[in-house]
Structures are given as structure tokens and as C-alpha cells.
Scaffold this motif. Structure first.
Motif, PDB file in Angstrom:
ATOM      1  N   LEU A 263       0.769  -1.299  -0.056  1.00  0.00           N
ATOM      2  CA  LEU A 263      -0.050  -0.089  -0.154  1.00  0.00           C
ATOM      3  C   LEU A 263       0.973   1.303   0.181  1.00  0.00           C
ATOM      4  CD1 LEU A 263      -2.801  -0.965   2.853  1.00  0.00           C
ATOM      5  CD2 LEU A 263      -2.819  -1.572   0.297  1.00  0.00           C
ATOM      6  N   ILE A 264       0.352   2.378  -0.562  1.00  0.00           N
ATOM      7  CA  ILE A 264       0.854   3.351  -0.565  1.00  0.00           C
ATOM      8  C   ILE A 264       0.438   4.260   0.406  1.00  0.00           C
ATOM      9  CG2 ILE A 264       1.069   5.967  -1.999  1.00  0.00           C
ATOM     10  CD1 ILE A 264       0.613   4.147  -4.556  1.00  0.00           C
ATOM     11  N   VAL A 265       1.520   4.638   1.442  1.00  0.00           N
ATOM     12  CA  VAL A 265       1.133   5.576   2.743  1.00  0.00           C
ATOM     13  C   VAL A 265       1.155   6.984   2.415  1.00  0.00           C
ATOM     14  CG1 VAL A 265       2.005   5.881   5.164  1.00  0.00           C
ATOM     15  CG2 VAL A 265       2.207   3.668   4.122  1.00  0.00           C
ATOM     16  N   ASP A 266       2.097   7.474   1.860  1.00  0.00           N
ATOM     17  CA  ASP A 266       2.038   8.845   1.500  1.00  0.00           C
ATOM     18  C   ASP A 266       2.044   9.094  -0.101  1.00  0.00           C
ATOM     19  OD1 ASP A 266       2.763  11.420   1.099  1.00  0.00           O
ATOM     20  OD2 ASP A 266       4.265  11.435   2.607  1.00  0.00           O
ATOM     21  N   PRO A 267       0.851   9.350  -0.680  1.00  0.00           N
ATOM     22  CA  PRO A 267       0.805   9.485  -2.301  1.00  0.00           C
ATOM     23  C   PRO A 267       1.534  10.521  -2.767  1.00  0.00           C
ATOM     24  CG  PRO A 267      -1.435   9.232  -1.130  1.00  0.00           C
ATOM     25  CD  PRO A 267      -0.446   9.567  -0.063  1.00  0.00           C
ATOM     26  N   SER A 268       2.117  11.439  -1.966  1.00  0.00           N
ATOM     27  CA  SER A 268       2.983  12.631  -2.470  1.00  0.00           C
ATOM     28  C   SER A 268       4.161  12.048  -2.839  1.00  0.00           C
ATOM     29  CB  SER A 268       3.035  13.844  -1.498  1.00  0.00           C
ATOM     30  OG  SER A 268       3.785  13.409  -0.626  1.00  0.00           O
ATOM     31  N   LYS A 269       4.721  11.058  -2.204  1.00  0.00           N
ATOM     32  CA  LYS A 269       6.198  10.672  -2.410  1.00  0.00           C
ATOM     33  C   LYS A 269       5.957   9.493  -3.559  1.00  0.00           C
ATOM     34  CE  LYS A 269       7.683  11.358   2.287  1.00  0.00           C
ATOM     35  NZ  LYS A 269       8.469  10.604   3.478  1.00  0.00           N
ATOM     36  N   TYR A 379       0.701   0.021   8.481  1.00  0.00           N
ATOM     37  CA  TYR A 379       0.851   1.034   7.086  1.00  0.00           C
ATOM     38  C   TYR A 379       0.618   0.067   6.112  1.00  0.00           C
ATOM     39  CZ  TYR A 379       3.140   4.320  10.394  1.00  0.00           C
ATOM     40  OH  TYR A 379       3.197   5.167  11.412  1.00  0.00           O
ATOM     41  N   ASP A 380       0.404  -1.370   6.211  1.00  0.00           N
ATOM     42  CA  ASP A 380       0.305  -2.119   5.051  1.00  0.00           C
ATOM     43  C   ASP A 380      -0.982  -3.332   5.217  1.00  0.00           C
ATOM     44  OD1 ASP A 380       0.836  -3.337   2.458  1.00  0.00           O
ATOM     45  OD2 ASP A 380       2.890  -3.803   2.732  1.00  0.00           O
ATOM     46  N   VAL A 381      -1.270  -4.112   4.417  1.00  0.00           N
ATOM     47  CA  VAL A 381      -2.094  -4.904   4.272  1.00  0.00           C
ATOM     48  C   VAL A 381      -2.057  -5.791   5.500  1.00  0.00           C
ATOM     49  CG1 VAL A 381      -3.130  -6.869   3.392  1.00  0.00           C
ATOM     50  CG2 VAL A 381      -2.416  -5.091   1.805  1.00  0.00           C
ATOM     51  N   VAL A 382      -1.070  -6.552   5.907  1.00  0.00           N
ATOM     52  CA  VAL A 382      -0.989  -7.366   7.098  1.00  0.00           C
ATOM     53  C   VAL A 382      -1.590  -6.722   8.373  1.00  0.00           C
ATOM     54  CG1 VAL A 382       0.250  -8.904   8.720  1.00  0.00           C
ATOM     55  CG2 VAL A 382       0.348  -9.020   5.986  1.00  0.00           C
ATOM     56  N   PRO A 383      -1.065  -5.743   8.828  1.00  0.00           N
ATOM     57  CA  PRO A 383      -1.292  -5.317  10.270  1.00  0.00           C
ATOM     58  C   PRO A 383      -2.443  -4.539  10.170  1.00  0.00           C
ATOM     59  CG  PRO A 383       0.537  -4.076   9.100  1.00  0.00           C
ATOM     60  CD  PRO A 383       0.227  -5.157   8.340  1.00  0.00           C
ATOM     61  N   LEU A 384      -2.929  -4.063   8.847  1.00  0.00           N
ATOM     62  CA  LEU A 384      -4.059  -3.268   8.939  1.00  0.00           C
ATOM     63  C   LEU A 384      -5.558  -4.167   9.085  1.00  0.00           C
ATOM     64  CD1 LEU A 384      -3.633  -0.479   6.308  1.00  0.00           C
ATOM     65  CD2 LEU A 384      -4.218  -0.158   8.592  1.00  0.00           C
TER      66      LEU A 384
END
Length: 593
Positions: A263-269, A379-384
């Protein structure tokens, strides 16, 4: 002045009050009668009258003295009752027995006093008949006999938590305070421990039932030693069976399979205009989009199931389809995530860098902030997904999570576990060289131990692993020789860390054939010989399932920028793309090819 004792005060009081006034002394009246010439009869009547008054005063003094004595006794009895009441809470059995004896003694004392009062009343009636004056009942100094206390067992009185009111003492009436016979029962430690254990078993069964594992819930209860005598367990088991009987049965061919990349956490980057922006826009999903999609699917009744819930090899090595049982309104789906390796090429692009196990044993991500500091979070699929299931356990069927597809050339789960980091072959790419230069303290064993710890924690939470090929190879076009080498690299560098796998999720979604049966296919026969039984490609159809004796095959649906932008109708059964599409995503999304 020396202080007098109560007995001395009573004696003095008797003497003082018996001293009649001068005008009432017999001598005074005698002189008057003599002077007036009254008859002897009148003289005797008046003498009897004043003798009766003297007697009445004497009786009142004695009664007052007895009341004081009685009140002191009652005070002592009340003190004893309070002490025994409080002590009975801690020592119910022994103190309760003694308390009963005292209560019996007090009761017998009341009866004795009552009988004495009856005799006194009779004497009062006789005096009234002779003199015409009703005197106060005679009170004697005779001690109240101590009632005999028997050894008969008296039921332990129950004492309430309410305060015992002080009894009202009225003149001429002997009263005993009423004792509420209630005791707070002292629980048997063994019985309390057993009750707590039963509640734990009931809670475990309920946890299973919440995730639709009714058979396991019923088994937990029926196999417990207390089941035969515990109505709560019996009622719960019957309820679970009733719920299961009302479930809708789903076949594997009715189950869809969706997948994501990191997953993209910060789209601006990620969408910063460099050469990687287009690829991220096509195949990635932002964290915001993912969270909204997950919530929407949950609200629509979707439930994660494992690929192993759909089919499994029997003892003869033949793949057998299975059924999924869900309540009305629930819909099964399989979830997977590709490339959970956190490649060097993604560094600085607003994507998590590693999976870790935090101090509470939960799987989390590391994420590098703008200032270079490292945050640990989801910040990604597994922990979310882990956190979502913690809050919504009914989103998981039998505790299932998703499939994590791994390559190996950059290591796994953010750890640099491949042997090439240690051997440094001539063809080592620039990303690996740069990373090794930045980490001169690199130790392969340490990296592998870290990755294994995370993998074990993930498996304990219901995640399973799949090969995504070691080198992210296109299996439809790769040579047989390269396929063998790639498979062996995965077996040597990845399998020992994840405990092995029998699932292969093809990189690029490219299957080893065009969709026909695998029978007679050279690549399939090799992969089958290496222990792979489950094969997943990418297919735009809602359902694609193939069950054959030797394998289970399933198509997957990509949930990413490309599909949401160009084919939103193909995801409409899952969610409304217009409601979740991240406005920070560049459009138009680059077309494929």
C-alpha cells in the motif's frame, strides 16, 4: 469527694425516698386524729393507704434499678451479637453455631422474664382489690435464671449487609433485638475455580462461533467434563447447531479472490513525477483506498476465507473440494497480497519498509518519516487486516486471513535474507550494493532470524504464504531451465523461513498455460513434483476455479488504480469505486502495455 458505686447510689436513693415529708409521717397524722377524735377504723384505713404508697415508691425504686441492670445486660448482648455477626462472615461455620446457641439462650431468657411478669401482674390485681389503688407491679431483686444452652445444632444465621438498628427499650417491657438471619455465603474455592473454568470454555466456544466455526464450538463444549451437568453449555451447543443448520452453503466455484500489492502510505512521495509513478498508479492501492474498501466489503457481508477452506488434498493425494457454511447475508472471499518483500527500489516512495513484531507480539510495519526517523505502526495490508479483525472478528472465517506471496531476490518481509547479500556475486545489482554499503554490520543469520520471527507471528494470526517465484519470473514464457533454477532458489532461501508452502501465485498473473487443464504440461509436472498443489493466476472474471485430482486452480481480481479507473463495473459487487478512489491519484491512470 469519693465517688459512689451504682449499688451505693441505689441504696441511698431508697433510703432518701422512703423518708416521707413531716406532714405525711404517721406521728403527725396520729396527733391530728387524736385531736379530732376520729375512730380507730379511719385511722387504720389511712395508715394502710400510706403504707401502700410507701410500698409503691419502694417498688418503683426497685423497678428502676432492675431496668438499669437489664439495660446493661442488653448492651452486653448487643455487643456480643455484633461481634459474632461480623466474625461469622469470615468464620461462618464455627461462629454461626455459637451464634445460634446465644440466640437460643436469649429466647429462653425472654420466656422466663415473661413468666415472672405474669406472676407480678397477678399480685398487682390482689392489692388493687383490697386498697382500691392500682400499684406498680412488684419488681424483685431475684436474678433471672441463666437459660440452659443445649448442644443442638442451630442453623447458621444469614447476616445482611444492612446496619442492625439499636432496639427501642420501653419501660416495663423486656425486648430482645431482632437479628436478621442472613449470612453472606463463603464460596468454595474449588467450586469458584470450576465456575471460572466453565466460563472460559464458554467464551472460547463463543469466539469460535463468532468466526463461524460452529463444529469447533460444539466440540469444545460437548467434550468438556462439565457438559453433562451444565445447562449453559448444553444450551450454547444447541444454539450453535441450530445456527449452523440455518447457514447457506457455498461451493468453491462461488468464491471470488481479490489481491493487492504493497500500500501507498504517502501518495505525494509515490506520485512525485519520477519514472516509477506510472507503475505505482497502475498496480498499487493507497492506504486510504484500502481502508475504505475493507470497511465497505465488511458492511456488505464479505468474510475472508482461506484457500484451504475451499479444497484440500485427501489422504490419497487427491484434491477434494470443500464447502463453506455462512449465515444468510454473508459472502466468502479469498484475500492475497503480492510482493511483500519491501524492495530496495521502493525506498523513499511513501511505502512501508519492513514488518516487525512489537512488544505486545503484534505484527506491525516500520515506516521511514521525512526526517529519517522510523515509526512503527499499521501501514500495510497485514497489520491493517489484523487490527480490523481484532475489532470485527466476524470478518474472518475460522480465523483465516490472507495469502502473502513472496519473491526472494531482495529477501522477504523487509529482511535481507537472500544468500547473495553474503556471497556478493559479480552480478549483484546496484540496489543491493548500495544497501550493503549503508549497512556494514549486516549479518545474514540475524536477518533470517528476524524474518522467521515475523513469519511465525503471522502464521499464528492466520496468514499463509505462497511462492511468487524467487526472481518474480513470468512462468508462461520462462524457460524450463530457468524455472528449475528459480524454484530451487526459493526452496533454499525462502522456504526454511516460512515453513514451506504448496501454493504458487504466478508473478504478473501469468499462468503456465492458457487456462486449459494442466495435465501433461511439463512445467506443471515439475512444480507438482516440488510440492505445489494450489495455483493462482490473475483473471478479470468474478469467479475462476478449477478442481482436478492433482491441483486446485483459482483466478484472482486485481484491486488497484488501473482496474478502478478503467473497469469500475468489474468491482461493483465489492464496492463503489467512485466512493473510494483517492483524489491524490494522478489521472488518467497509464494504460497497460
Amino acid at each position: 469527694m469519693r465517688e459512689m458505686k451504682p449499688e451505693q447510689e441505689d441504696s441511698r436513693e431508697i433510703k432518701d425516698e422512703l423518708q416521707l415529708p413531716e406532714e405525711e409521717k404517721p406521728g403527725f397524722w396520729g396527733d391530728s386524729l387524736a385531736d379530732s377524735g376520729e375512730t380507730d377504723t379511719d385511722e387504720k384505713a389511712e395508715a394502710a393507704y400510706y403504707e401502700a404508697r410507701r410500698q409503691e415508691r419502694h417498688e418503683r425504686i426497685l423497678l428502676r434499678r432492675k431496668r438499669r441492670k437489664r439495660n446493661r445486660i442488653l448492651g452486653s448482648v448487643l455487643a456480643i451479637l455484633v461481634l459474632f455477626t461480623c466474625g461469622g462472615i469470615l468464620f461462618r461455620k464455627d461462629i454461626g453455631k455459637q451464634f445460634g446457641r446465644i440466640r437460643t439462650a436469649v429466647t429462653n431468657g425472654i420466656k422466663t422474664t415473661g413468666n415472672k411478669n405474669s406472676t407480678d401482674n397477678k399480685k398487682d390485681i390482689d392489692v388493687a382489690a383490697v386498697t382500691g389503688i392500682t400499684p406498680t407491679p412488684e419488681v424483685t431483686e431475684e436474678a433471672t435464671p441463666t437459660p440452659e444452652v443445649t448442644e443442638e445444632a442451630t442453623p447458621t444465621p444469614e447476616v445482611t449487609e444492612e446496619a442492625t438498628p439499636t432496639p427501642e427499650v420501653t419501660e416495663g417491657v423486656t425486648s430482645t433485638p431482632e437479628v436478621t438471619e442472613e449470612l453472606t455465603p463463603i464460596p468454595d474455592p474449588a467450586a469458584a475455580a470450576e465456575a471460572e473454568r466453565i466460563q472460559q470454555v464458554l467464551a472460547q466456544a463463543e469466539n469460535c462461533a463468532v468466526q463461524y466455526d460452529y463444529d469447533q464450538a460444539i466440540s469444545l463444549l460437548q467434550n468438556d467434563a462439565a457438559y453433562g451437568s451444565n445447562p449453559d453449555m448444553q444450551q450454547a451447543a444447541a444454539g450453535y447447531q441450530q445456527t449452523k443448520d440455518a447457514c447457506v452453503v457455498w461451493s468453491p466455484e462461488q468464491v471470488t479472490h481479490i489481491f493487492y500489492h504493497s500500500l501507498i502510505v504517502d501518495p505525494s512521495k509515490a506520485f512525485d513525477g519520477d519514472y516509477k509513478q506510472g507503475g505505482y498508479d497502475q498496480v498499487m492501492t493507497t492506504m486510504s483506498e484500502f481502508n475504505q474498501i475493507t470497511q465497505t466489503m465488511y458492511d456488505k457481508g464479505y468474510v475472508m476465507v482461506s484457500i484451504y477452506d475451499l479444497a484440500q488434498m485427501d489422504e490419497n493425494g487427491v484434491m477434494q473440494g470443500k464447502e463453506v457454511h455462512l449465515p444468510e447475508g454473508k459472502i466468502p472471499f479469498v484475500l492475497s497480497q503480492d510482493d511483500v518483500c519491501y524492495y530496495h527500489s521502493q525506498d523513499g516512495d511513501g511505502i512501508a519498509t519492513k514488518l516487525v513484531v512489537d512488544g505486545d507480539g503484534r505484527v506491525r510495519n516500520e515506516y521511514v518519516e521525512d526526517d529519517g526517523s522510523i515509526s512503527v505502526g499499521d501501514y500495510d495490508v497485514v497489520p491493517l487486516i489484523d487490527r480490523f479483525v481484532e475489532a470485527h472478528p466476524d470478518f474472518s472465517y475460522h480465523g483465516a486471513k490472507g495469502i502473502v506471496a513472496l519473491t526472494g531476490y531482495n529477501g522477504i518481509l523487509g529482511y535481507r535474507t537472500d544468500i547473495s547479500y553474503q556471497t556478493r556475486p559479480d552480478d549483484l545489482n546496484d540496489d543491493k550494493k548500495a544497501w550493503l554499503d549503508a549497512h556494514p554490520d549486516f549479518n545474514l543469520d540475524t536477518e533470517r532470524a528476524g524474518a522467521k520471527a515475523v513469519a511465525d507471528a503471522m502464521k499464528a494470526e492466520g496468514w499463509i504464504f505462497a511462492s511468487h517465484t524467487w526472481g518474480h519470473k513470468n512462468m508462461s514464457s520462462v524457460s524450463m531451465e530457468r524455472l528449475v533454477t528459480d524454484t530451487q532458489n526459493f526452496k533454499e532461501n525462502v522456504d526454511p523461513l516460512i515453513g514451506g508452502t504448496d501454493i504458487i501465485i504466478f508473478a504478473f498473473g501469468a499462468d503456465i498455460n492458457d487456462g486449459g487443464d494442466y495435465t501433461g504440461d511439463e512445467k506443471f509436472e515439475y512444480l507438482k513434483s516440488q510440492g505445489y498443489n494450489y495455483y493462482c493466476n490473475v483473471d478479470s472474471s468474478r469467479y475462476f476455479v478449477q478442481i482436478r485430482d492433482g491441483y486446485f486452480r483459482m483466478g484472482r481480481r486485481n484491486v488497484d488504480g488501473y482496474r478502478m479507473y478503467y473497469n469500475p463495473e468489474m468491482l461493483s459487487d465489492l464496492f463503489d469505486t467512485s466512493a473510494v478512489f483517492d483524489p491524490s491519484r494522478p489521472t488518467p491512470v497509464p494504460p497497460m502495455g
